[in-house]
Design a protein around this motif. Structure first.
Motif, PDB file in Angstrom:
ATOM      1  N   ARG A 126       0.834  -1.212   0.000  1.00  0.00           N
ATOM      2  CA  ARG A 126       0.000   0.000   0.000  1.00  0.00           C
ATOM      3  C   ARG A 126       0.866   1.259   0.000  1.00  0.00           C
ATOM      4  O   ARG A 126       0.572   2.228  -0.725  1.00  0.00           O
ATOM      5  N   SER A 127       1.941   1.279   0.791  1.00  0.00           N
ATOM      6  CA  SER A 127       2.771   2.488   0.850  1.00  0.00           C
ATOM      7  C   SER A 127       3.578   2.655  -0.428  1.00  0.00           C
ATOM      8  O   SER A 127       3.818   3.780  -0.882  1.00  0.00           O
ATOM      9  N   ARG A 168       1.222   4.105  -3.046  1.00  0.00           N
ATOM     10  CA  ARG A 168       0.961   5.521  -2.768  1.00  0.00           C
ATOM     11  C   ARG A 168       2.154   6.382  -3.180  1.00  0.00           C
ATOM     12  O   ARG A 168       1.982   7.450  -3.778  1.00  0.00           O
ATOM     13  N   ALA A 206       2.106   9.096  -6.235  1.00  0.00           N
ATOM     14  CA  ALA A 206       2.279  10.488  -5.804  1.00  0.00           C
ATOM     15  C   ALA A 206       3.453  11.151  -6.506  1.00  0.00           C
ATOM     16  O   ALA A 206       3.354  12.300  -6.958  1.00  0.00           O
ATOM     17  N   ASN A 242      -7.169  10.502  -1.906  1.00  0.00           N
ATOM     18  CA  ASN A 242      -6.847   9.318  -1.111  1.00  0.00           C
ATOM     19  C   ASN A 242      -7.723   8.119  -1.446  1.00  0.00           C
ATOM     20  O   ASN A 242      -7.251   6.979  -1.467  1.00  0.00           O
ATOM     21  N   ALA A 291      -6.412   6.350  -4.597  1.00  0.00           N
ATOM     22  CA  ALA A 291      -5.258   5.488  -4.317  1.00  0.00           C
ATOM     23  C   ALA A 291      -5.688   4.234  -3.562  1.00  0.00           C
ATOM     24  O   ALA A 291      -5.185   3.139  -3.827  1.00  0.00           O
ATOM     25  N   GLN A 292      -6.625   4.394  -2.625  1.00  0.00           N
ATOM     26  CA  GLN A 292      -7.066   3.255  -1.824  1.00  0.00           C
ATOM     27  C   GLN A 292      -7.718   2.179  -2.674  1.00  0.00           C
ATOM     28  O   GLN A 292      -7.499   0.980  -2.459  1.00  0.00           O
ATOM     29  N   VAL A 310      -4.702   7.676   6.947  1.00  0.00           N
ATOM     30  CA  VAL A 310      -3.323   7.434   6.547  1.00  0.00           C
ATOM     31  C   VAL A 310      -2.422   7.823   7.710  1.00  0.00           C
ATOM     32  O   VAL A 310      -2.550   8.915   8.270  1.00  0.00           O
ATOM     33  N   SER A 367       4.170   2.104   7.365  1.00  0.00           N
ATOM     34  CA  SER A 367       4.372   1.714   5.970  1.00  0.00           C
ATOM     35  C   SER A 367       5.349   0.558   5.862  1.00  0.00           C
ATOM     36  O   SER A 367       5.663   0.132   4.775  1.00  0.00           O
TER      37      SER A 367
END
Length: 481
Positions: A123-124, A127, A131, A424, A427-428, A477, A481
């Motif tokens: 997940r991190s 992101r 980003a 957000n 991305a989720q 968030v 991470s």
């Protein structure tokens, strides 16, 4: 690749060399082919991107290393830090001849991991991948990534999650925290380290009467520009520790960042930030604070035959340019977003009146500027409880724009107001699908964010254009991470 291995030229006390520890069952996530081309990757390199981005392949021209640095975290001295889960695996030349770092994140524990496991979770990684790509395409200097890989190996956080690796690129991984570590633990290295920073990243400063002061001024100006651009786009970094800002003013270290949706200047996008230190509205002042802490470490570089008190004063005077530099970029950028003439005496006040409406009415930051750009005034007013406040603003707005070159102002507006930001919840959704080995949403968002200022009806979805409904909990968030 065309290698330019220069960081290992520094004293060995500034890093630890080690090989990455690949994750088990590495598999393709997403590959940034355009960036690989820009970095002059060969066809063989591109064909082996999964092996490179998962730590299975390294290069004879560069022995991977973890950097040591220190830092102030949430305003408190944190002592020695360093690359606890990342390795610099190469330094290469791009098509413009600029040296670019290749940094593998999630590569295993290093001597600087403290209590960490040296890993990153899917997940991190997603992101950060999205980003960096989004900010670069929005025109903000930022790290980027060639690609990321997932794996069959689990990594324990609050729960067991898929492990992943990201191959991050940046023009610089030298942080304010490098100077803090050297000044605290190896002060004799400071002159040589600073000289190399100038030679590598600001060679034009070598011709100045005082190269260090010229270097300081450049770092301050670039940092002010970067933060002004964040503010204009509604971007909140989330963890502006001194070890997360670098000396070239390019965005680095994405953790619990967020692109603001409803305009709330005091929005805490990092739910590990219990005191609200790193809210959107605090970023300009935190940038100043971080630069002040950085400058304290340069006092020891006072030249021979130079009064030390005068040297301190000269460093402080360099910092005095931070606020006006920030304000100049922010004012000009906000006027451009509004379609207002830069030099009109009432333009900035009018722009601030619009922001006050967005705040009091809790309107979406990005879409409200687009509505203004498209002259959808009634649509904005219909979303306002205080319609008279909006009518008062609109009267001033139209008065200022009267007798101006509207085609020119509107054209500039279109270059400053993106249709798409990385919300957000967008991305989720990509993260949740990727957890099931479905990277189609990552790919869609990557393509959508590649041209944020261009309307893409064939790619966009309704949820890309608005905040979640007010009765739906926002995506949480944190620093995990």
């Amino acid at each position: 690749m065309h290698f330019n291995s220069r960081y290992p030229q520094l004293p060995a006390r500034l890093y630890h060399q080690q090989m990455p520890l690949p994750l088990k069952g590495a598999k393709a996530g997403h590959f940034n082919a355009a960036l690989a081309e820009q970095l002059q990757w060969s066809e063989e390199d591109k064909a082996q991107w999964v092996e490179i981005c998962s730590g299975q392949k390294t290069f004879a021209e560069f022995e991977p290393l973890a950097m040591v640095y220190a830092g102030h975290q949430f305003g408190q001295w944190a002592g020695q830090l360093g690359d606890g889960r990342g390795l610099l695996i190469a330094q290469i030349l791009d098509q413009q001849g600029q040296t670019i770092d290749l940094h593998l994140k999630g590569a295993g524990a290093t001597p600087y991991s403290r209590m960490g496991d040296g890993r990153a979770v899917l997940r991190s990684v997603i992101r950060e991948y999205l980003a960096g790509h989004a900010l670069n395409c929005l025109g903000v200097a930022s790290s980027n990534a060639v690609g990321f890989t997932s794996s069959a190996q689990g990594v324990q956080r609050e729960k067991l999650e898929p492990g992943a690796m990201l191959l991050r690129t940046s023009d610089c991984h030298i942080r304010f925290g490098h100077f803090e570590w050297i000044n605290q633990y190896q002060p004799e290295l400071l002159p040589e380290f600073t000289q190399k920073c100038i030679e590598w990243h600001y060679p034009e400063c070598l011709q100045a009467e005082q190269p260090i002061l010229a270097f300081v001024s450049q770092v301050i100006q670039r940092t002010a520009l970067m933060i002004a651009q964040w503010q204009l786009l509604g971007f909140a970094h989330g963890v502006m520790n001194t070890d997360n800002l670098n000396i070239t003013g390019s965005t680095l270290d994405f953790g619990p960042y967020g692109f603001m949706e409803r305009f709330r200047p005091n929005w805490i996008n990092n739910h590990s930030d219990y005191q609200g230190r790193y809210t959107y509205q605090q970023q300009p002042s935190i940038g100043h604070w971080n630069l002040w802490m950085w400058l304290n470490n340069l006092v020891a570089l006072c030249p021979e035959n130079y009064d030390k008190e005068q040297w301190k004063q000269d460093l402080a005077e360099c910092l005095e340019h931070y606020e006006p530099t920030f304000l100049e970029h922010y004012r000009n950028g906000l006027n451009q977003k509004m379609g207002l003439p830069r030099f009109h005496k009432d333009s900035f006040d009018c722009a601030m009146a619009f922001l006050r409406i967005l705040q009091s009415e809790q309107l979406d930051y990005t879409q409200s500027f687009l509505r203004l750009q498209n002259r959808e005034y009634d649509a904005i007013k219909d979303d306002c409880l205080d319609r008279r406040q909006f009518e008062s603003f609109l009267s001033l707005y139209n008065t200022i724009r009267e007798h101006q070159n509207l085609a020119e102002l509107d054209g500039a507006m279109a270059l400053a107001n993106p249709h798409y930001i990385l919300r957000n919840h967008m991305a989720q959704k990509a993260i949740e699908l990727a957890g099931r080995d479905d990277f189609s949403e990552v790919d869609r968002l990557f393509k959508l964010l590649s041209q944020p200022y261009l309307k893409q009806r064939d790619l966009e979805q309704a949820e890309d254009l608005a905040p979640l409904p007010s009765d739906v909990p926002e995506v949480m968030v944190s620093c995990s991470s």
